[in-house]
Design a protein around this motif. Sequence first.
Motif, PDB file in Angstrom:
ATOM      1  N   GLN B  87       0.834  -1.197   0.000  1.00  0.00           N
ATOM      2  CA  GLN B  87       0.000   0.000   0.000  1.00  0.00           C
ATOM      3  C   GLN B  87       0.875   1.255   0.000  1.00  0.00           C
ATOM      4  O   GLN B  87       0.614   2.209  -0.715  1.00  0.00           O
ATOM      5  N   ASP B 173      -2.251  -4.418  -2.751  1.00  0.00           N
ATOM      6  CA  ASP B 173      -2.754  -3.599  -1.649  1.00  0.00           C
ATOM      7  C   ASP B 173      -2.899  -2.154  -2.113  1.00  0.00           C
ATOM      8  O   ASP B 173      -1.917  -1.420  -2.183  1.00  0.00           O
ATOM      9  N   GLU B 174      -4.111  -1.765  -2.433  1.00  0.00           N
ATOM     10  CA  GLU B 174      -4.420  -0.420  -2.921  1.00  0.00           C
ATOM     11  C   GLU B 174      -3.411   0.041  -3.960  1.00  0.00           C
ATOM     12  O   GLU B 174      -2.694   1.021  -3.762  1.00  0.00           O
TER      13      GLU B 174
HETATM   14 MG   LIG Z   1      -4.260  -1.017   4.348  1.00  0.00          MG
END
Ligand SMILES: [Mg+2]
Lengths: 287, 251, 335
Positions: B87, B173-174
């Motif tokens: 992320q 993750d994102e």
């Molecule tokens: Mg997170």
Amino acid sequence: MTTQIVGILFDGLAFGMLLFVLSVGLSVTLGLMNFINLAHGSFAMIGGYVTLTLMREGGWPFLATLPAAFVITALISVAFERTLFRRLYRSTALNQVLLTIGLVFVSAAIAAYFYGTVQQPIQVPDYLRGSHEIAGVSFATYRLFLLVVALFLVALLIGGLEYTRFGARIRAAVDDQRMARGLGIDVDSVFAVTFALGSGLAGLGGALAIEIVGLDPSFGFHYLVFMLIVVAVGGLGSVGGSFAAAALLGIFDVAGKYYVPALGSFLIYIVLIVLLFVRPRGLFGKR
Amino acid sequence: MNAPMLQTRGLDKRFGSLIVAQSIEIDLPQGARHALIGPNGAGKTTLINLMTGRLRPDAGQIRLGGENISALAPEARVKRGLVRTFQINTLFPHLTALEAVTLAVCERRGQAGRWWRKLSDHKDAIDEAHEILTSLQLAADCLRPTHALAYGQQRLLEIALALATRPKVLLLDEPAAGVPQGESAELFTAIANLPKDMAVLFIEHDMNLVFRFATRIIVLVAGAVLTEGTPDEIAADPRVREVYLGSAHHG
Amino acid sequence: MPAIRTTPADTAPGPQAFLAAQTRWRLVEILFWLALLSPFFLLPTYLTLASQIAITALFALSVDLILGYAGIITLGHALFFGIGAYTAGLVAKWGWGEAISGLVLAALAAGFVGYVTGFIITRVHHLALIMITLGLGLVAVEAANSASWLTGGADGLQGVRMWKLLGTFEFDLWGYSAYGYSLGALFVFFLISRRIVHSPFGLSLRGIRENLDRMPAIGAPSRARLHKIYVISAAMAGVAGALLAQTTETVSLETLGFQRSADVVIMLILGGTGRLYGGIVGAIIFMIARDQLADMNPQYWYFWIGLLLVAVVLFLSNGILGGLDRLLPRRRGDA
Ligand SMILES: [Mg+2]
Ligand SMILES: Nc1ncnc2c1ncn2[C@@H]1O[C@H](COP(=O)(O)OP(=O)(O)OP(=O)(O)O)[C@@H](O)[C@H]1O
């Protein structure tokens, strides 16, 4: 036989208490900022020379020099913290090590310039000399004094950390710096004050140490190793851990030198290495 | 549908008193394009950390292609095809993009422990790395150090590093975190075009992207799977609307 | 950070050419090594010093491999230097005065100890790492001191007698053989180090240094990699120690001491870490300065060293070579 063991335990404990006073500040500052301050021993040395100078040149009584050693060392340390150390809080461990080792070298050279490289003895007052005999075991008065001072400091530190607002801030900052900042705690100034207090304690320790281990320009480095052991074993940022570790180390060192002098400090280092390997966070470290 | 590539069974994790994963059971079949959604702090990143071995679960199992991998080290899981991105950019600031991806390629080929041959003699590895970078439109800047790349390019490099390991299961993750809205659709197009047999699970807060690119959606709330279903089912689920869409900042 | 792009993308070299260019020998490098031959002709009275510098440079090079390239901070690398020195010294004392095989044995001994301690070193970080390297060094000094029947203790190891080097060159008083031998060894290990840092293995070390966290996510066994470079570095440090023992025909406790461990890090920092030449340049400057200031009280020498360290950390964080890099027109590639 038992008197001998009690005697060794006592001497070891007294030495350990000295190590505690010398090291506890390093433990807390390391726990707070993760800043590796190898110059901590040099602050202790400064305290020693403050006491020496005040007694020799100023004719001060020994006990009166102790608060002075604390205060002057604290002031000097905070000057360094504000100007030099704080630039490196976010830097690499290597840079921290190098900068503070540089300061160890510089301070040792300055001490040698003014005081020479020989051991400097002091005259502690009569009432701290001699020894008391209790149940057939003789207890050196000065070591009893050390023990009392250290226990008093432990009570003060733990009490201060647990029951004062400032103590609560320190604990919060050691636990989780981000969270503490989020709660509006000014971590930087908490650290500056803690750093001053911790270094002041080292200065006090340096002053107290002269009678036991002497004072020369190599003090800053020589006892640094002991201090680092206390911190590493006790766990960063833990007063209780430092206390236990210092007591153990003191007893271990004295007993080792008494029973197996041939091994020297060998045993201590080996134990240290094994311990750090098994528990990198220290014997009493939580995090 | 094939047997699931990645399975979790009864995953539990707590930080002190905070429960971040609660008997999580997820199946990711081959070729999946699943989205993992949930409010901030729901435990999405933690779940990826548990799957990839960065964190150790308090209880539960992780299976990859039917094999229990719960005891394997993170790098061993990568070697078996379970790969993630981060992320927050977790890159090599002073390596060029080319070097970074070449490193990952060499790792996969088992050549990264060689010290007696020059890197520049590993021409196939370099070519492969360059191809990956080209496929993500990074070729023009691949000789610049990572820290000098634009933020969006660094997000792409995250994916490039993961692809270099030839994942069977890819956990993103994102991937579009912090990327401007216009570019994020482009990024997701690249994700949609990943090899068909790769199982992909992505975390994303932007519902438009989620509904456009996910074939199934898993909703995580306070460390537990609230529900799982097709985009239509999730869109129609009142509970989801209540706990997630109702309070979400992107909603 | 200055803007690094100097060539527009369309004229940039291809990926293959770019990576190949990094390993090519530059003219300054060749000139540098040729210059190292000059003491033979220009400064024959300083050959003994030159030999010591070459040995120290090799030691610094070994530290650069772990500290500069892999990010392992060590305050106890003299452990391996000393083990190499005692191994070579003892072998010669016991009657085997052949130099090259002495080096090999020293490398094996130091490498073995590096292998064993490596299990500890690669598992700890930050303060614990510094403490353990420091502790290992101190243990070694204590051990060598108490085993005085073997090491000669504080008096040093006496009675080391070397045979002719390669059966031909006497270790003469002037140090012709000593410098030739030490410089040759330095060059050979420099070539090996150069190959290592330009290999995939070297790249993976840089990856570990740049971001240890990412390495497992690309499938890299970081710990094994660190262990490997640690053993290589230990063996190299052992060779450096062996060279000192063989060229001076004595070994003192000081070869293991903290001072040596600290000095070598200082030289490396001074020259610049992670660039192979940093340790060599640092060793040259440090050793020459110390030789010129030999009359100075050691306390004051360390005063200046201390100030220098503070200054380097605050103002010249990439060492002298890093500073030069910034002044001179930038060469591309070196990360
Ligand atoms: Mg997170
Ligand atoms: N190492 C840790 N120690 C303690 N608490 C943690 C740790 N990592 C995460 N947490 C906490 O666990 C909870 C879940 O975190 P996580 O990062 O998994 O959330 P997330 O769903 O990924 O959120 P976001 O959408 O913001 O990325 C948060 O409350 C976080 O503060």
